[in-house]
Design a protein around this motif. Structure first.
Motif, PDB file in Angstrom:
ATOM      1  N   HIS A 114       0.751  -1.177  -0.036  1.00  0.00           N
ATOM      2  CA  HIS A 114      -0.058  -0.173  -0.017  1.00  0.00           C
ATOM      3  C   HIS A 114       0.866   1.397   0.044  1.00  0.00           C
ATOM      4  N   ARG A 115       1.864   1.112   0.857  1.00  0.00           N
ATOM      5  CA  ARG A 115       2.844   2.493   0.767  1.00  0.00           C
ATOM      6  C   ARG A 115       3.328   2.586  -0.586  1.00  0.00           C
ATOM      7  N   SER A 116       3.785   1.643  -1.363  1.00  0.00           N
ATOM      8  CA  SER A 116       4.249   1.828  -3.021  1.00  0.00           C
ATOM      9  C   SER A 116       3.103   2.597  -3.666  1.00  0.00           C
ATOM     10  N   PHE A 117       2.198   2.427  -3.326  1.00  0.00           N
ATOM     11  CA  PHE A 117       1.251   3.218  -4.515  1.00  0.00           C
ATOM     12  C   PHE A 117       0.448   4.380  -3.814  1.00  0.00           C
ATOM     13  N   ASP A 118       0.484   4.602  -2.565  1.00  0.00           N
ATOM     14  CA  ASP A 118      -0.346   5.692  -1.743  1.00  0.00           C
ATOM     15  C   ASP A 118       0.785   6.586  -1.103  1.00  0.00           C
ATOM     16  N   LYS A 119       1.093   7.680  -1.728  1.00  0.00           N
ATOM     17  CA  LYS A 119       1.923   8.663  -1.104  1.00  0.00           C
ATOM     18  C   LYS A 119       1.621   9.449   0.023  1.00  0.00           C
ATOM     19  N   ALA A 120       0.142   9.178   0.461  1.00  0.00           N
ATOM     20  CA  ALA A 120      -0.275   9.835   1.510  1.00  0.00           C
ATOM     21  C   ALA A 120      -0.368   8.569   2.634  1.00  0.00           C
ATOM     22  N   ASN A 142      -7.265 -12.051   5.766  1.00  0.00           N
ATOM     23  CA  ASN A 142      -8.642 -11.888   5.500  1.00  0.00           C
ATOM     24  C   ASN A 142      -9.345 -11.018   6.689  1.00  0.00           C
ATOM     25  N   ILE A 143      -8.694 -10.007   6.756  1.00  0.00           N
ATOM     26  CA  ILE A 143      -8.841  -9.155   7.842  1.00  0.00           C
ATOM     27  C   ILE A 143      -8.730  -7.820   7.522  1.00  0.00           C
ATOM     28  N   ARG A 144      -9.766  -6.710   8.263  1.00  0.00           N
ATOM     29  CA  ARG A 144      -9.541  -5.391   7.872  1.00  0.00           C
ATOM     30  C   ARG A 144      -8.324  -4.897   8.629  1.00  0.00           C
ATOM     31  N   ILE A 145      -7.816  -3.876   8.111  1.00  0.00           N
ATOM     32  CA  ILE A 145      -6.682  -3.093   8.618  1.00  0.00           C
ATOM     33  C   ILE A 145      -6.891  -1.676   8.606  1.00  0.00           C
ATOM     34  N   VAL A 146      -6.550  -1.194   9.785  1.00  0.00           N
ATOM     35  CA  VAL A 146      -6.772   0.525   9.855  1.00  0.00           C
ATOM     36  C   VAL A 146      -5.395   0.984  10.319  1.00  0.00           C
ATOM     37  N   SER A 147      -4.790   1.864   9.567  1.00  0.00           N
ATOM     38  CA  SER A 147      -3.592   2.428   9.544  1.00  0.00           C
ATOM     39  C   SER A 147      -3.804   3.851  10.171  1.00  0.00           C
TER      40      SER A 147
END
Length: 509
Positions: free
Chosen positions: A41-47, A61-66
């Motif tokens: 996710h970091r590689s394609f989302d600069k924010a 198969n779990i939801r992640i919140v960063s």
């Protein structure tokens, strides 16, 4: 479920089996099991490292919140962890999370400004999960925002310690939020007394409640003046609540806390006009803190410290029975007090109890007296949201109390600013008329009064007789006034329970 926690809290040492969990919240340290998906996710989302994001991990198969901390500089403090944790939990709830794991910072800091990062991470989540008492009571199926909170760290010993510490703090903050946040009827003085009776039933806290008007008139005349209009309505009649903890071993010190508990402040005869009365049900957060702090004391049972809390619960009502400016009232101390403004009721409701506690403090070991109040708009204006103010008398200042409280508050995420009492603060309250000793207030808002948050501390010292117990007296007594108008939490924000963490760290831990 624990009645004084927002949900069940579970310690988790492994992220291998996640079948009973639906969401993982990551603040800083990414567990190895999630490292690949985070890099993706970091590689394609600069924010990605600056904004809250929610996504599915295909492997688990779990939801992640960063909820990243972002780039920190010299002026950030440990509260950044609580804020990030609050955002993470809020996003998890919006995404449908019911069984949420909170990942703590992996590094175990034993020094430095972020040494309480794990504690603040947990407390931030619990703050976000709090449900107001009236919603819990009126709509039981909404009493919890999630079903359970898991707390993960790879070190089992550290995890247990930080979770235990967090829950002890949170039970106190939870009670303070209930009392401070309840509306003018749900937490009117008699109902606060009932809540406190339940809070301390079968505990190590001795509870005494004064409701008899004859006793109040005789022993607490300044409090009685404020209570006069409300006393004609039984459900609004004032209460003075004593909470006492006696150390199981020989006490080496005594902490005495007197809290302002104005359950609703109309301003009285000097009525709050122009829409500024809204939110005045929060004017009891000083007493709410005292109740919450004593809950923490009950939980932790300090071995060598006696603690006494006094909750001065009153409603400043307006009507034909209300006290008015120009009245002269003889305080418990014998000081003759001229009322200047009925909207300066907080100092009135605490001064007699402070006088009584002053007498008791003289016979107790190493006593330190406090008044705690959402007392002035001037304090809120001076330091802003999230900061308490401490003002020490001579004996407390000589021991460096304010500096120690500020240092500890900064470390644990419950910050203080220091104000200094000056001669002018006492001069402002000294009467120039024969037959009067003390002027209660001028007739301007505190925010338009020079030294508007310092002078009330001087008034309470003069009205209680504490001014006779300075550094050069035969019986010096330490006294600190804490104005928490900026830190207690204004409507519509959730009450904070401040300054529970800072006072506990300074005087109990």
């Amino acid at each position: 479920m624990d009645n004084y926690l927002p949900c069940d809290v579970v310690e988790i040492n492994s992220l291998e089996n996640l079948s009973t969990w639906d969401t993982i919240c990551v603040i800083e340290s990414v567990p190895p099991i999630l490292s690949c998906v985070f890099e993706e996710h970091r590689s394609f989302d600069k924010a990605f490292d600056s904004e809250v994001t929610c996504f599915k991990d295909p492997k688990t198969n779990i939801r992640i919140v960063s909820a990243p901390l972002g780039e920190l500089d010299d002026f950030d403090d440990v509260r950044v962890y609580a804020r990030a944790s609050e955002k993470a939990i809020s996003r998890a709830i919006k995404a449908g999370g019911k069984a949420v794991i909170l990942v703590l910072p992996e590094a175990i800091n034993t020094s430095g400004r972020f040494q309480y990062s794990a504690l603040q991470t947990i407390l931030g989540a619990l703050h976000e999960l709090y449900v107001p008492i009236q919603l819990r009571e009126d709509v039981p199926d909404q009493k919890q925002r999630i079903e359970k909170l898991g707390v993960y760290h790879s070190n089992a010993g550290f995890l247990k310690k930080v979770v235990d510490d967090s829950l002890q703090f949170e039970r106190g903050r939870f009670a303070a939020r209930d009392i401070g946040g309840g509306d003018p009827e749900r937490m009117a003085p008699p109902k606060v007394a009932t809540y406190v009776e339940n809070l301390f039933a079968k505990t190590n806290i001795k509870l005494t409640i004064i409701s008899d008007l004859a006793v109040i008139q005789k022993d607490f005349p300044l409090f009685e003046a404020v209570n006069r209009a409300a006393s004609s309505v039984a459900r609004h009649n004032g209460r003075i609540i004593y909470l006492e903890y006696e150390a199981p071993q020989n006490a080496k010190k005594t902490v005495i806390l007197v809290g302002k508990g104005v359950c609703y402040d109309t301003g009285g005869a000097d009525i709050k006009a122009g829409g500024i009365m809204a939110g005045m049900s929060r004017d009891k957060c000083g007493a709410a803190f005292v109740g919450g702090f004593m809950k923490y004391v009950s939980e932790t049972a300090p071995q060598h410290t006696n603690v006494i809390g006094v909750m001065c619960m009153v409603r400043n009502s307006v009507g034909e029975e209300c006290y008015v400016a120009d009245e002269v009232v003889t305080a418990r101390s014998g000081a003759r007090v001229r009322v200047g403004n009925t909207d300066a009721e907080g100092r009135m409701c605490m001064a007699d109890a402070l006088c009584e506690m002053k007498q008791r403090a003289l016979s107790m070991p190493d006593s330190h007296l406090f008044t705690i109040a959402t007392l002035t708009g001037h304090a809120h204006l001076a330091v802003g949201v999230g900061y308490s103010i401490v003002m020490d008398n001579g004996p407390a200042r000589e021991q460096g109390h304010g500096n120690e409280l500020k240092k500890n508050g900064d470390l644990i995420g419950d910050p203080f600013e220091i104000s200094t009492l000056q001669r002018e603060d006492f001069s402002a309250h000294q009467s120039k008329i024969l037959g009067e000793d003390v002027i209660q207030a001028n007739n301007l808002p505190s925010s338009r009064t020079p030294r508007g948050h310092q002078t009330p501390a001087a008034f309470m010292m003069l009205a209680s007789g504490l001014d006779k117990h300075g550094t050069n007296s035969s019986n010096p007594l330490k006294y600190s006034h804490l104005d928490i108008a900026g830190s207690a939490g204004d409507h519509p924000d959730t009450p904070t329970g401040s300054p529970l963490l800072a006072i506990a760290k300074t005087h109990l831990i």
